[in-house]
Write a protein that holds these residues in place. Structure first.
Motif, PDB file in Angstrom:
ATOM      1  N   UNK A 286     -46.852  48.895  34.276  1.00  0.00           N
ATOM      2  CA  UNK A 286     -45.984  50.052  34.619  1.00  0.00           C
ATOM      3  C   UNK A 286     -46.096  51.256  33.854  1.00  0.00           C
ATOM      4  N   UNK A 287     -46.711  50.912  32.396  1.00  0.00           N
ATOM      5  CA  UNK A 287     -47.127  52.041  31.640  1.00  0.00           C
ATOM      6  C   UNK A 287     -48.115  52.960  32.243  1.00  0.00           C
ATOM      7  N   UNK A 288     -49.068  52.266  32.616  1.00  0.00           N
ATOM      8  CA  UNK A 288     -50.257  52.869  33.221  1.00  0.00           C
ATOM      9  C   UNK A 288     -49.848  53.714  34.611  1.00  0.00           C
ATOM     10  N   UNK A 289     -49.018  53.144  35.337  1.00  0.00           N
ATOM     11  CA  UNK A 289     -48.523  53.893  36.460  1.00  0.00           C
ATOM     12  C   UNK A 289     -47.852  55.053  36.081  1.00  0.00           C
ATOM     13  N   UNK A 290     -46.938  55.327  35.306  1.00  0.00           N
ATOM     14  CA  UNK A 290     -45.842  56.146  34.954  1.00  0.00           C
ATOM     15  C   UNK A 290     -46.697  57.190  34.332  1.00  0.00           C
ATOM     16  N   UNK A 291     -47.796  56.712  33.231  1.00  0.00           N
ATOM     17  CA  UNK A 291     -48.803  57.936  32.725  1.00  0.00           C
ATOM     18  C   UNK A 291     -49.362  58.652  33.606  1.00  0.00           C
ATOM     19  N   UNK A 292     -49.749  58.126  34.838  1.00  0.00           N
ATOM     20  CA  UNK A 292     -50.436  58.934  35.733  1.00  0.00           C
ATOM     21  C   UNK A 292     -49.619  60.019  36.685  1.00  0.00           C
ATOM     22  N   UNK A 293     -48.314  60.158  36.506  1.00  0.00           N
ATOM     23  CA  UNK A 293     -47.609  60.878  37.348  1.00  0.00           C
ATOM     24  C   UNK A 293     -47.398  62.450  36.656  1.00  0.00           C
TER      25      UNK A 293
ATOM     26  N   UNK B   8     -51.318  54.041  44.031  1.00  0.00           N
ATOM     27  CA  UNK B   8     -51.850  55.527  44.384  1.00  0.00           C
ATOM     28  C   UNK B   8     -52.028  55.724  45.887  1.00  0.00           C
ATOM     29  N   UNK B   9     -51.992  54.711  46.607  1.00  0.00           N
ATOM     30  CA  UNK B   9     -52.243  54.775  48.096  1.00  0.00           C
ATOM     31  C   UNK B   9     -51.077  54.871  48.688  1.00  0.00           C
ATOM     32  N   UNK B  10     -49.739  54.333  47.901  1.00  0.00           N
ATOM     33  CA  UNK B  10     -48.511  54.307  48.326  1.00  0.00           C
ATOM     34  C   UNK B  10     -47.700  55.523  48.240  1.00  0.00           C
ATOM     35  N   UNK B  11     -47.889  56.101  46.897  1.00  0.00           N
ATOM     36  CA  UNK B  11     -47.049  57.008  46.276  1.00  0.00           C
ATOM     37  C   UNK B  11     -47.367  58.595  46.905  1.00  0.00           C
TER      38      UNK B  11
END
Length: 225
Positions: A59-66, A214-217
């Motif tokens: 979750x941390x990794x995902x939100x950090x990428x935005x 990354x493919x969905x967002x």
């Protein structure tokens, strides 16, 4: 404790350690725990939001990428126990879920968009489970701090429920963000820092989940994400 769906027994043995597969002893974990209740007042020009969607490493990794997200802290929220530790939360007796506290620039990204990131990055239809991780500490929770945020969250759930986005009903909880406790230091920035490079759970669960996100967002991601 975390479990994997039926795969091979060998893979089960390798990955079953999941978010706890860091090689630290219980004593060292306790020594690293600061028992920190976070101040929810953000720096000037920023806002904070919290989400629970399974193992906080990913979750941390995902939100950090935005784009628009300034920082992400892994921790515990949604329960009643004061100053919870990782080991205690994993007994599923504290009411807390592994969560992330997201610091963001509201001029670049809105709470509404972060809610979209939340739903694009996990399965909100599995009660007390996210992928191989089972227990109430892995449940799906949307935290809100104002009536406006609560309404935004409710509207998104209503919208997704009326669409064919998910085959099963959404079970995400809506809860006020009353407290957020920072997790132990070794959990912070676990993937981006390289701490999880040798962890089978990261390779087999966290990173595939990130690639799927990354493919969905449909929103903007930071360069190199």
């Amino acid at each position: 404790m975390k479990y994997l769906k039926l795969m091979s027994l060998c893979l089960f043995a390798i990955i079953a350690s999941s978010c706890n597969g860091n090689g630290q002893t219980n004593s060292s974990k306790k020594a690293n725990q600061k028992d920190l209740k976070m101040d929810l007042t953000p720096p000037k020009g920023e806002k904070v939001a919290a989400f629970a969607e399974g193992c906080f490493w990913c979750s941390e990794h995902i939100f950090e990428s935005v784009v628009g997200v300034k920082d992400v802290i892994s921790g515990y929220a949604g329960g009643t126990t004061i100053n919870p530790t990782y080991d205690l939360v994993n007994t599923e007796t504290t009411g807390h879920a592994e969560s992330v506290l997201v610091y963001y620039d509201p001029k670049i990204i809105s709470y509404e968009e972060l809610v979209k990131v939340f739903f694009a990055s996990h399965d909100p239809t599995t009660p007390n489970q996210q992928g191989p991780d089972r227990g109430s500490s892995y449940r799906s929770i949307l935290f809100y701090q104002t009536p406006e945020e609560q309404q935004i969250a409710m509207n998104e759930i209503k919208k997704l429920s009326a669409s064919d986005a998910f085959a099963n009903p959404i079970v995400t909880e809506l809860k006020p963000l009353n407290a957020f406790y920072k997790a132990e230091d070794y959990h912070q920035n676990y993937i981006n820092s390289g701490k999880g490079d040798s962890n089978p759970y990261v390779r087999n669960v966290s990173l595939p989940r990130y690639e799927k996100f990354k493919k969905t967002y449909k929103g903007k991601l930071k360069p190199g994400a």
